[in-house]
Design a protein around this motif. Structure first.
Motif, PDB file in Angstrom:
ATOM      1  N   ASP A  82     159.795 -44.964  67.526  1.00 29.19           N
ATOM      2  CA  ASP A  82     159.135 -43.765  68.042  1.00 29.19           C
ATOM      3  C   ASP A  82     158.130 -44.216  69.109  1.00 29.19           C
ATOM      4  OD1 ASP A  82     157.664 -41.485  68.534  1.00 29.19           O
ATOM      5  OD2 ASP A  82     157.011 -41.213  66.476  1.00 29.19           O
ATOM      6  N   VAL A  83     158.496 -44.075  70.368  1.00 32.64           N
ATOM      7  CA  VAL A  83     157.701 -44.612  71.477  1.00 32.64           C
ATOM      8  C   VAL A  83     156.277 -44.070  71.485  1.00 32.64           C
ATOM      9  CG1 VAL A  83     157.547 -44.767  74.001  1.00 32.64           C
ATOM     10  CG2 VAL A  83     159.753 -44.967  72.881  1.00 32.64           C
ATOM     11  N   VAL A  84     156.104 -42.793  71.255  1.00 32.21           N
ATOM     12  CA  VAL A  84     154.765 -42.198  71.278  1.00 32.21           C
ATOM     13  C   VAL A  84     153.895 -42.794  70.177  1.00 32.21           C
ATOM     14  CG1 VAL A  84     153.471 -40.048  71.039  1.00 32.21           C
ATOM     15  CG2 VAL A  84     155.600 -40.074  72.333  1.00 32.21           C
ATOM     16  N   SER A  85     154.423 -42.877  68.975  1.00 33.38           N
ATOM     17  CA  SER A  85     153.663 -43.458  67.866  1.00 33.38           C
ATOM     18  C   SER A  85     153.367 -44.927  68.106  1.00 33.38           C
ATOM     19  CB  SER A  85     154.419 -43.303  66.546  1.00 33.38           C
ATOM     20  OG  SER A  85     154.536 -41.955  66.197  1.00 33.38           O
ATOM     21  N   ALA A  86     154.342 -45.642  68.627  1.00 31.09           N
ATOM     22  CA  ALA A  86     154.151 -47.073  68.886  1.00 31.09           C
ATOM     23  C   ALA A  86     153.051 -47.286  69.927  1.00 31.09           C
ATOM     24  CB  ALA A  86     155.454 -47.708  69.352  1.00 31.09           C
ATOM     25  N   ARG A  87     153.065 -46.515  70.993  1.00 33.39           N
ATOM     26  CA  ARG A  87     152.042 -46.645  72.029  1.00 33.39           C
ATOM     27  C   ARG A  87     150.649 -46.355  71.455  1.00 33.39           C
ATOM     28  NH1 ARG A  87     153.906 -44.098  77.035  1.00 33.39           N
ATOM     29  NH2 ARG A  87     154.851 -46.127  77.232  1.00 33.39           N
ATOM     30  N   TRP A 101     149.327 -55.149  60.755  1.00 36.20           N
ATOM     31  CA  TRP A 101     149.499 -54.545  62.076  1.00 36.20           C
ATOM     32  C   TRP A 101     150.904 -54.793  62.624  1.00 36.20           C
ATOM     33  CZ3 TRP A 101     146.670 -50.941  64.207  1.00 36.20           C
ATOM     34  CH2 TRP A 101     145.312 -50.839  63.900  1.00 36.20           C
ATOM     35  N   THR A 102     151.371 -56.035  62.559  1.00 38.51           N
ATOM     36  CA  THR A 102     152.682 -56.341  63.138  1.00 38.51           C
ATOM     37  C   THR A 102     153.809 -55.628  62.390  1.00 38.51           C
ATOM     38  OG1 THR A 102     152.797 -58.404  61.886  1.00 38.51           O
ATOM     39  CG2 THR A 102     151.997 -58.547  64.148  1.00 38.51           C
ATOM     40  N   SER A 103     153.688 -55.538  61.094  1.00 31.23           N
ATOM     41  CA  SER A 103     154.706 -54.822  60.317  1.00 31.23           C
ATOM     42  C   SER A 103     154.707 -53.331  60.659  1.00 31.23           C
ATOM     43  CB  SER A 103     154.463 -54.997  58.823  1.00 31.23           C
ATOM     44  OG  SER A 103     154.651 -56.328  58.454  1.00 31.23           O
ATOM     45  N   TYR A 104     153.519 -52.775  60.824  1.00 30.30           N
ATOM     46  CA  TYR A 104     153.413 -51.355  61.162  1.00 30.30           C
ATOM     47  C   TYR A 104     154.000 -51.099  62.556  1.00 30.30           C
ATOM     48  CZ  TYR A 104     151.218 -46.675  61.000  1.00 30.30           C
ATOM     49  OH  TYR A 104     150.969 -45.320  60.976  1.00 30.30           O
ATOM     50  N   LEU A 113     150.946 -45.468  53.526  1.00 30.80           N
ATOM     51  CA  LEU A 113     150.467 -46.730  52.973  1.00 30.80           C
ATOM     52  C   LEU A 113     149.994 -47.678  54.070  1.00 30.80           C
ATOM     53  CD1 LEU A 113     153.076 -47.306  50.146  1.00 30.80           C
ATOM     54  CD2 LEU A 113     150.648 -46.750  49.872  1.00 30.80           C
ATOM     55  N   PHE A 114     150.706 -47.716  55.190  1.00 33.73           N
ATOM     56  CA  PHE A 114     150.235 -48.520  56.326  1.00 33.73           C
ATOM     57  C   PHE A 114     148.847 -48.051  56.750  1.00 33.73           C
ATOM     58  CE2 PHE A 114     154.695 -49.845  57.505  1.00 33.73           C
ATOM     59  CZ  PHE A 114     154.445 -51.205  57.551  1.00 33.73           C
ATOM     60  N   GLU A 115     148.684 -46.746  56.870  1.00 33.31           N
ATOM     61  CA  GLU A 115     147.396 -46.202  57.316  1.00 33.31           C
ATOM     62  C   GLU A 115     146.272 -46.538  56.331  1.00 33.31           C
ATOM     63  OE1 GLU A 115     146.473 -44.727  60.138  1.00 33.31           O
ATOM     64  OE2 GLU A 115     148.476 -44.875  60.995  1.00 33.31           O
ATOM     65  N   ASN A 131     145.274 -59.241  49.679  1.00 34.69           N
ATOM     66  CA  ASN A 131     146.109 -58.132  49.216  1.00 34.69           C
ATOM     67  C   ASN A 131     147.101 -57.647  50.263  1.00 34.69           C
ATOM     68  OD1 ASN A 131     144.405 -56.741  50.919  1.00 34.69           O
ATOM     69  ND2 ASN A 131     143.807 -55.216  49.419  1.00 34.69           N
ATOM     70  N   SER A 132     147.146 -58.274  51.416  1.00 35.30           N
ATOM     71  CA  SER A 132     148.098 -57.871  52.454  1.00 35.30           C
ATOM     72  C   SER A 132     149.529 -57.931  51.933  1.00 35.30           C
ATOM     73  CB  SER A 132     147.965 -58.755  53.689  1.00 35.30           C
ATOM     74  OG  SER A 132     146.724 -58.548  54.296  1.00 35.30           O
ATOM     75  N   GLN A 133     149.851 -58.964  51.189  1.00 36.96           N
ATOM     76  CA  GLN A 133     151.203 -59.080  50.643  1.00 36.96           C
ATOM     77  C   GLN A 133     151.481 -57.977  49.625  1.00 36.96           C
ATOM     78  OE1 GLN A 133     153.625 -60.985  51.943  1.00 36.96           O
ATOM     79  NE2 GLN A 133     152.012 -61.421  53.416  1.00 36.96           N
ATOM     80  N   ALA A 134     150.462 -57.577  48.876  1.00 38.10           N
ATOM     81  CA  ALA A 134     150.634 -56.479  47.921  1.00 38.10           C
ATOM     82  C   ALA A 134     150.925 -55.179  48.675  1.00 38.10           C
ATOM     83  CB  ALA A 134     149.387 -56.327  47.052  1.00 38.10           C
ATOM     84  N   TRP A 135     150.199 -54.943  49.757  1.00 41.55           N
ATOM     85  CA  TRP A 135     150.462 -53.755  50.576  1.00 41.55           C
ATOM     86  C   TRP A 135     151.883 -53.786  51.118  1.00 41.55           C
ATOM     87  CZ3 TRP A 135     147.946 -49.441  50.416  1.00 41.55           C
ATOM     88  CH2 TRP A 135     146.574 -49.423  50.167  1.00 41.55           C
ATOM     89  N   LEU A 136     152.287 -54.933  51.651  1.00 41.14           N
ATOM     90  CA  LEU A 136     153.617 -55.032  52.255  1.00 41.14           C
ATOM     91  C   LEU A 136     154.733 -54.862  51.229  1.00 41.14           C
ATOM     92  CD1 LEU A 136     152.962 -57.860  54.864  1.00 41.14           C
ATOM     93  CD2 LEU A 136     153.249 -55.399  55.297  1.00 41.14           C
TER      94      LEU A 136
END
Length: 91
Positions: A79-84, A69-72, A54-56, A31-36
């Motif tokens: 956003d550096v803080v969120s990315a870290r 994970w990579t798409s998120y 939806l990512f969460e 279902n990863s493709q469905a999520w994406l």
């Protein structure tokens, strides 16, 4: 007021119901493709908060495909803080 709100809400639900059905009918990790697809739809609609939510939710799946994970990460990299914080979670 109700007459103005209901059609808008109904339209939003109708636009998303097929994505919800696809998620209900598929199983991880397939279902990863469905999520994406659902996330891409929200991004196209200029709904970054919905896309993030939806990512969460996708990350709560028992078997998360790395593409989620990579798409998120790509999504939050501005956003550096969120990315870290996200990098730390996926370790």
């Amino acid at each position: 007021m109700r007459d103005a709100v209901y059609p808008h809400t109904s339209e939003q639900v109708n636009e998303r119901i097929s994505f919800e059905q696809e998620l209900l009918n598929s199983q991880a990790p397939a279902n990863s493709q469905a999520w994406l697809k659902y996330i891409a739809f929200e991004q196209k609609k200029q709904q970054p908060q919905r896309a993030k939510m939806l990512f969460e939710v996708a990350l709560l799946e028992p078997q998360v495909d790395i593409c989620i994970w990579t798409s998120y990460i790509k999504f939050v990299q501005k956003d550096v803080v969120s990315a870290r914080a996200l990098f730390e979670r996926c370790r």
